[in-house]
Design a protein around this motif. Structure first.
Motif, short mmCIF file in Angstrom:
data_model
loop_
_atom_site.label_atom_id
_atom_site.label_comp_id
_atom_site.label_asym_id
_atom_site.label_seq_id
_atom_site.Cartn_x
_atom_site.Cartn_y
_atom_site.Cartn_z
N HIS A 194 19.43 85.80 50.08
CA HIS A 194 20.55 85.40 50.01
C HIS A 194 20.49 84.46 50.71
O HIS A 194 20.26 84.28 52.33
CB HIS A 194 22.23 86.09 49.94
CG HIS A 194 21.83 86.49 48.89
ND1 HIS A 194 21.12 88.82 48.60
CD2 HIS A 194 23.07 86.98 48.07
CE1 HIS A 194 21.87 88.32 47.13
NE2 HIS A 194 22.66 87.42 46.94
N LEU A 195 21.15 82.99 49.85
CA LEU A 195 20.98 82.04 50.57
C LEU A 195 22.15 81.12 50.28
O LEU A 195 23.12 81.53 49.34
CB LEU A 195 19.83 80.49 50.30
CG LEU A 195 19.83 78.83 51.10
CD1 LEU A 195 19.16 79.14 51.52
CD2 LEU A 195 20.98 78.43 50.28
N LYS A 196 23.15 80.08 51.22
CA LYS A 196 24.45 79.84 51.21
C LYS A 196 24.42 78.36 51.59
O LYS A 196 24.00 78.32 53.10
CB LYS A 196 26.03 80.74 51.47
CG LYS A 196 25.25 82.12 50.75
CD LYS A 196 27.20 81.75 49.93
CE LYS A 196 26.85 83.07 49.50
NZ LYS A 196 27.74 82.45 47.49
N GLU A 197 24.94 77.76 51.14
CA GLU A 197 24.70 76.24 51.42
C GLU A 197 25.94 75.38 51.55
O GLU A 197 27.45 75.24 50.70
CB GLU A 197 23.80 75.05 50.90
CG GLU A 197 22.79 75.31 50.91
CD GLU A 197 21.44 74.78 50.78
OE1 GLU A 197 20.23 74.93 50.96
OE2 GLU A 197 21.55 73.96 49.93
N THR A 198 26.58 75.06 52.59
CA THR A 198 27.77 73.35 52.40
C THR A 198 27.21 72.58 52.88
O THR A 198 26.75 72.35 54.28
CB THR A 198 28.91 74.39 53.27
OG1 THR A 198 29.33 75.93 53.04
CG2 THR A 198 30.29 73.16 52.95
N GLU A 199 28.10 71.47 52.18
CA GLU A 199 28.03 70.01 52.43
C GLU A 199 29.10 68.83 52.40
O GLU A 199 30.57 69.77 52.59
CB GLU A 199 27.50 68.83 51.69
CG GLU A 199 26.50 68.15 51.31
CD GLU A 199 25.87 67.75 49.84
OE1 GLU A 199 25.16 66.90 50.14
OE2 GLU A 199 27.10 66.78 48.76
N ILE A 200 28.74 68.21 53.26
CA ILE A 200 29.78 67.70 53.95
C ILE A 200 29.30 66.58 54.16
O ILE A 200 28.42 66.13 54.51
CB ILE A 200 30.48 68.11 56.00
CG1 ILE A 200 31.40 67.31 56.03
CG2 ILE A 200 29.45 68.00 56.08
CD1 ILE A 200 32.09 67.51 56.99
N HIS A 201 30.89 64.29 53.59
CA HIS A 201 30.61 64.10 53.62
C HIS A 201 31.43 63.56 54.13
O HIS A 201 32.67 63.07 54.82
CB HIS A 201 30.96 63.05 52.00
CG HIS A 201 30.79 61.26 52.48
ND1 HIS A 201 32.13 60.34 53.08
CD2 HIS A 201 29.53 60.90 52.18
CE1 HIS A 201 31.66 59.92 52.68
NE2 HIS A 201 30.52 59.62 52.15
N VAL A 202 30.56 62.60 56.11
CA VAL A 202 31.59 61.60 56.69
C VAL A 202 31.52 60.74 56.90
O VAL A 202 31.06 59.68 56.64
CB VAL A 202 30.75 62.02 58.05
CG1 VAL A 202 31.40 61.37 59.65
CG2 VAL A 202 29.97 63.58 58.42
#
Length: 408
Positions: free
Chosen positions: A229-237
């Motif tokens: 299982h894999l979880k990802e979160t992306e952010i834009h700075v």
């Protein structure tokens, strides 16, 4: 010697073969499960596979599902055509069921709803009514837990931005890494921070310092390879979060330095050309400076005088306060003396009143005895008796001298 007819022999042989086949078939019915482990996430519904081979009906059989962790637990019981869970382990109540419509096909699998981390372990599917040796099978259940990572901006460092990624509620312990927009793994600021709570769930936290890029997009990835299982979160700075670049500052300083140099050169040229004028102006500036210095000294002197006067005023104020306190103390003493005198006057008045009352009683006694005998045994006349009483009054009761007291 008699022999059986040929037809009878054939019938007997066919019957024997049929009975043998039926007996052999029933004895070869086996319980089979899954060779692979069953993986699930906490909160999911899962099926523990178990069936009969060949596919014979299990509607009238006894099916027992038990857990083998630490001690045997009654997970589910099917007998006499219905579920019978009176002695079911409490943690499984309301969460287990079998596929009744599939029992006729030999499917005795167990469905477990809303699995928890404590459900993980070995489960035994057992049918004791079978005559074969393969009456049971074991199914392994592995339960994991995942959660979505959360990214936050912590602050700035040098010319970059510090990001923090945190994800909790994982089991088993996961791995965390940072990636840029192209998928390249970024070097983190030190090893990940790990914490394990009372339910054996892990919380992972990791920081990274990123520099400004074309996209300013960064990804935090948390994965557990054991449960795949894999979880990802992306952010834009945003651009304005990054510290300002030094290029603009360097250019500005260079321009300022050039202006200063040009101005200084022009000043030197004019100074050389007008030396005399500058010298005169310099003298005037010196004179003005001396004048200002004198005024500054005068101001300092006046300030010191004001300070001295302020100190004198403070001293006089303290003296007045002391005198006021002395006057108050003397006034209190006078009041005390006045109260003492008043008490003495009241005492004298009381004594005078007492003496008057005794004098009055004596007169009344004398008046009640008109005839009295003198020391010589002779009776005194009324005039003599009167004179004696008056003399007794004057001698026995002298009038006290009263001192005039000040009124309060």
């Amino acid at each position: 010697m008699k022999t059986f007819p040929t037809s009878a022999v054939w019938c007997f042989g066919i019957l024997f073969i049929s009975v043998s086949l039926i007996t052999t078939g029933s004895s070869e019915v086996q319980v089979v499960g899954s060779a692979d482990r069953v993986d699930a996430l906490a909160g999911d519904d899962v099926i523990l596979p178990c069936s009969l081979k060949p596919n014979v009906s299990a509607k009238d059989m006894l099916v027992q599902w038990t857990g083998l962790n630490l001690k045997i637990r009654n997970v589910h019981l099917y007998r006499q055509g219905r579920d019978s869970n009176e002695e079911q382990f409490p943690s499984y109540r309301g969460r287990t069921s079998m596929f009744h419509e599939e029992l006729k096909n030999g499917n005795v699998s167990l469905k477990l709803n809303r699995v928890t981390l404590s459900d993980a372990g070995s489960y035994r599917c057992f049918i004791p009514t079978l005559t074969s040796q393969m009456k049971d099978t074991t199914v392994q259940l592995f339960v994991g837990a995942v959660s979505q990572p959360v990214i936050s901006i912590v602050g700035t460092k040098d010319w970059g931005v510090v990001l923090k990624c945190e994800s909790g509620g994982w089991f088993p312990e996961p791995e965390m890494e940072w990636l840029d927009s192209s998928g390249t793994i970024l070097p983190a600021d030190g090893p990940p921070e790990r914490h394990r709570d009372s339910e054996d769930r892990y919380t992972v936290r990791r920081h990274v310092t990123v520099d400004k890029t074309d996209t300013n997009r960064f990804t935090c990835r948390v994965q557990q390879t054991e449960i795949n299982h894999l979880k990802e979160t992306e952010i834009h700075v945003p651009d304005d979060v990054f510290p300002k670049s030094q290029v603009g500052l360097i250019v500005g300083l260079s321009i300022l330095l050039a202006v200063v140099v040009l101005t200084a050169s022009a000043g030197v040229y004019k100074w050389r050309k007008h030396t005399d004028g500058l010298q005169g102006e310099l003298k005037n500036v010196k004179i003005e400076r001396d004048g200002l210095q004198g005024e500054l000294n005068n101001v300092k002197i006046e300030r010191d005088k004001l300070k001295i006067e302020r100190d004198n005023v403070k001293i006089e104020r303290d003296k007045l306060k002391i005198e006021r306190d002395n006057v108050t103390r003397e006034r209190d003493n006078v009041k005390i003396e006045r109260d003492k005198l008043k008490i003495e006057r009241d005492g004298l008045h009381g004594e005078l009143k007492k003496l008057r009352e005794e004098n009055t009683k004596a007169e009344e006694t004398i008046q009640s005895n008109p005839i009295s005998t003198s020391p010589g045994g002779q009776q005194e006349t009324d005039s003599q008796k009167s004179e004696g009483i008056e003399g007794m009054k004057m001698e026995s009761f002298p009038a006290p001298e009263m001192e005039t007291l000040p009124e309060g």
